[in-house]
Design a protein around this motif. Structure first.
Motif, PDB file in Angstrom:
ATOM      1  N   PHE A 186       2.454 -50.441  62.637  1.00  0.00           N
ATOM      2  CA  PHE A 186       1.880 -51.129  61.485  1.00  0.00           C
ATOM      3  C   PHE A 186       2.134 -52.625  61.639  1.00  0.00           C
ATOM      4  O   PHE A 186       3.277 -53.068  61.501  1.00  0.00           O
ATOM      5  CB  PHE A 186       2.493 -50.592  60.189  1.00  0.00           C
ATOM      6  N   SER A 244       0.453 -38.967  60.646  1.00  0.00           N
ATOM      7  CA  SER A 244       1.268 -38.203  61.594  1.00  0.00           C
ATOM      8  C   SER A 244       2.764 -38.352  61.308  1.00  0.00           C
ATOM      9  O   SER A 244       3.549 -37.527  61.741  1.00  0.00           O
ATOM     10  CB  SER A 244       0.962 -38.628  63.033  1.00  0.00           C
ATOM     11  N   GLN A 299      -4.444 -46.536  62.524  1.00  0.00           N
ATOM     12  CA  GLN A 299      -3.453 -46.815  61.490  1.00  0.00           C
ATOM     13  C   GLN A 299      -3.337 -45.652  60.514  1.00  0.00           C
ATOM     14  O   GLN A 299      -2.249 -45.241  60.138  1.00  0.00           O
ATOM     15  CB  GLN A 299      -3.828 -48.099  60.741  1.00  0.00           C
ATOM     16  N   LEU A 315      -5.060 -33.890  63.227  1.00  0.00           N
ATOM     17  CA  LEU A 315      -5.860 -35.112  63.165  1.00  0.00           C
ATOM     18  C   LEU A 315      -7.302 -34.736  63.470  1.00  0.00           C
ATOM     19  O   LEU A 315      -8.235 -35.440  63.097  1.00  0.00           O
ATOM     20  CB  LEU A 315      -5.338 -36.155  64.144  1.00  0.00           C
ATOM     21  N   GLU A 366      -4.218 -42.590  61.189  1.00  0.00           N
ATOM     22  CA  GLU A 366      -3.681 -41.442  61.927  1.00  0.00           C
ATOM     23  C   GLU A 366      -2.172 -41.555  62.090  1.00  0.00           C
ATOM     24  O   GLU A 366      -1.445 -40.571  61.946  1.00  0.00           O
ATOM     25  CB  GLU A 366      -4.364 -41.340  63.297  1.00  0.00           C
ATOM     26  N   ALA A 367      -1.695 -42.786  62.365  1.00  0.00           N
ATOM     27  CA  ALA A 367      -0.254 -42.984  62.504  1.00  0.00           C
ATOM     28  C   ALA A 367       0.440 -42.664  61.182  1.00  0.00           C
ATOM     29  O   ALA A 367       1.458 -41.984  61.155  1.00  0.00           O
ATOM     30  CB  ALA A 367       0.044 -44.407  62.941  1.00  0.00           C
ATOM     31  N   GLY A 368      -0.141 -43.145  60.086  1.00  0.00           N
ATOM     32  CA  GLY A 368       0.438 -42.881  58.770  1.00  0.00           C
ATOM     33  C   GLY A 368       0.514 -41.388  58.488  1.00  0.00           C
ATOM     34  O   GLY A 368       1.550 -40.876  58.059  1.00  0.00           O
ATOM     35  N   PHE A 410       1.066 -42.329  70.188  1.00  0.00           N
ATOM     36  CA  PHE A 410      -0.307 -42.582  70.615  1.00  0.00           C
ATOM     37  C   PHE A 410      -0.346 -43.507  71.826  1.00  0.00           C
ATOM     38  O   PHE A 410       0.560 -44.321  72.036  1.00  0.00           O
ATOM     39  CB  PHE A 410      -1.100 -43.245  69.482  1.00  0.00           C
TER      40      PHE A 410
END
Ligand SMILES: Nc1ncnc2c1ncn2[C@@H]1O[C@H](COP(=O)(O)OP(=O)(O)OP(=O)(O)O)[C@@H](O)[C@H]1O
Ligand SMILES: [Mg+2]
Lengths: 299, 245
Positions: B92, A203, A197, B53, A199-201, B86
């Motif tokens: 979310f 990215s 979560q 990352l 990482e998604a934010g 991913f």
């Protein structure tokens, strides 16, 4: 995700009945024993005058010790819940920070408090607080210099002016103490959210703070509601400990009434019932809140 | 051609373990690169280094003319140009599909809610699921979720898209719908780096295929040449295993 209501089967209903029946029997038995064996004459009537008394001057009812104590307990609890939550959120975020400085500061705070009995902490801290910190706030001058309106407002928020410093010390003690536990709850909540979560934010171009605010926090809140409810209930119960440093809340004043009337049994039963009602209503309230926040997901 | 991504002698360690060993890679604007290799060969690590990352330990990484450093402000800016999809979607769960899409345009780009919603609907149309806008991720199939994730990245109008095994977590019947969307994206000229074992996708959409093993780039060649005349024995072995699968 949503809690489904299962129709009760015959077996559970029978078990429920047995449990309730035995509870009623037990309570009845205790009362019977107290009545016959201890030969104790209950006096409940006197309680009323310690809740409300007739004020001759004003020709009206005024709150007496127990009600005053209850009001102080409410003020203590509400303000220290708020303050402890703020401390807990800030410290909890620091606990999960990537900077070692923040992590260390919050870690020290948590360990310092968690490894000390509450009573000891409150004694140590109270003498530091009341002799050093609270005078710094300038409460006494404030209550002399402030406009009547400000005083009136402060009276609603904090109680009688002569007890401002007293109540604030109590609030700070409680908030600092419970804040450490809330810190751990918040930390666990944040860390329970999958790393993907964050990482998604990141990215999609959100900053660290934005990711925390819009992605992690809303999800963590739902997870921390149950442990937070428990902690708030603990806070209410712990608020009776500050009676040891003469904060004039329910337990402290109940003690005075118990001394002066000698009706020890009735007073403490009454006080126990009051605490029970407050804690239980809070649990019900948060239970509702939890259900509502679960509805968001609909998953 | 304009250069979009450049890796120069990049090393990455996890403790003592060397996950990337002297990796160099060049991707031009509009180029599509497929990265393949056995499990643990460092494919994810490499593309995760490209949007930081993971932080690389040595060497240089340049994205769209900016070098990746510890400068956090600059990093957030760079990430707006780099979309990432991913394996596990990472949508979310507490936000509806449309809110998943509008979050970054509103918070990171400062768009108004209505502009962001228009943008979101445009990209939901691009991935062919505008009718799912009001649903929550938990209510969608895996293939639909991955397409929402692609749309979420596209909403930031990135110059580069990174895909880390986007179809590996999907049931076979859903793989095609996601690959189709990716092929359309490739046809529109998006610069893409795709980690995948879908060699059909590579043959259809990639200009270049990179084979990695044990943290090294073993072979990097134009698609046609990569499949018809691989040089290294390790590549040949890998291809024989994956194509007979
Ligand atoms: N956070 C980490 N800490 C320690 N080791 C890691 C970490 N991430 C990856 N590794 C190791 O680095 C190596 C490369 O991992 P990576 O995920 O890049 O492989 P991959 O090529 O993507 O494999 P797969 O096909 O299984 O996804 C693996 O041996 C892995 O165990
Ligand atoms: Mg991987």
């Amino acid at each position: 995700m949503t809690a489904r209501k299962k129709p009760k089967s015959g077996v559970t209903r029978a078990v429920d009945t047995i449990v309730i029946a035995s509870a009623i029997f037990l309570v009845g038995y205790v009362i019977y024993k107290v009545d016959t064996v201890m030969i104790y004459n209950w006096h409940w009537g006197f309680l009323w005058e310690y809740i409300l008394r007739w004020d001759e001057e004003q020709q009206a009812y005024a709150p007496n010790l127990l009600l005053k104590g209850l009001a102080t307990t409410f003020r203590l609890v509400i303000w220290s819940m708020l303050l402890a939550s703020i401390i807990g959120i800030v410290m909890g975020i620091m606990r999960t920070s990537s900077r070692i400085f923040f992590r260390t500061v919050s870690r020290l705070y948590v360990e310092f408090i968690r490894n000390m009995p509450p009573v000891v902490f409150i004694f140590v801290f109270f003498f530091f607080l009341s002799s050093q910190f609270v005078p710094l706030l300038g409460i006494d001058e404030l209550s002399v210099n402030a406009s009547p309106k400000t005083i009136a407002l402060l009276e609603i928020l904090l109680g009688p002016p002569e007890l401002f410093a007293n109540v604030i010390s109590g609030i700070l003690c409680l908030a600092l103490f419970e804040g450490a536990y809330i810190t751990e709850i918040i930390r666990a909540g944040i860390q329970s959210i999958d790393k993907g979560q964050t990482e998604a934010g990141q990215s999609i171009g959100l900053t660290r703070f934005q990711t925390l605010r819009w992605v992690i926090f809303p999800q963590a809140v739902q997870k921390v509601i149950p442990p937070l409810t428990g902690q708030f209930i603990t806070l209410i119960k712990d608020s009776s400990i500050v009676s040891l440093i003469s904060i004039q809340e329910l337990t402290f004043l109940a003690q005075e009434v118990a001394y002066s009337t000698q009706y020890v049994f009735e007073i403490w039963l009454f006080v126990a019932a009051v605490y029970f009602c407050i804690c239980y209503s809070l649990a019900l309230l948060f239970g509702k809140l939890e259900k509502r926040s679960q509805r968001i997901y609909q998953g | 051609m304009e250069q979009m991504i450049l890796l120069k002698h990049v090393f990455k360690y996890f403790g003592e373990f060397r996950a990337l060993n002297d990796v160099s890679l060049e991707v031009a604007a509009g180029e599509r690169v497929v990265v393949c290799g056995p499990s643990g060969s460092g494919k994810s690590t490499m593309i995760r280094c490209i949007n930081r990352l993971e932080e690389h330990d040595d060497g240089e990484i340049w994205v769209n003319g900016n070098q990746l450093t510890e400068d956090v402000k600059k990093l957030t800016e760079i990430r707006k140009d780099v979309g990432m999809v991913f394996q596990q979607f990472n949508l979310f769960p507490h936000l509806s599909v449309v809110d998943n899409l509008t979050l970054a345009p509103m918070r990171a780009r400062g768009l108004s809610k209505s502009d962001a919603t228009d943008l979101a609907m445009t990209y939901l149309n691009r991935v062919h699921i505008p009718e799912q806008a009001a649903k929550y991720p938990g209510q969608l199939s895996g293939g639909q979720q991955q397409r929402v994730a692609i749309a979420r990245s596209l909403c930031m109008q990135p110059k580069i898209m990174l895909f880390d095994e986007p179809t590996s977590a999907l049931d076979p019947e859903m793989i095609k719908e996601v690959l189709d969307v990716m092929i359309e994206l490739a046809e529109d000229g998006m610069t893409m780096i795709v980690v995948t074992h879908e060699m059909g996708f590579a043959k259809k959409a990639a200009n270049k295929v990179v084979f990695m093993d044990q943290g090294e780039v073993v072979e990097s060649a134009p698609t046609e040449q990569f499949f018809s005349q691989p040089e290294s024995d390790r590549t040949k072995l890998f291809l024989s295993q994956i194509l007979t699968h």
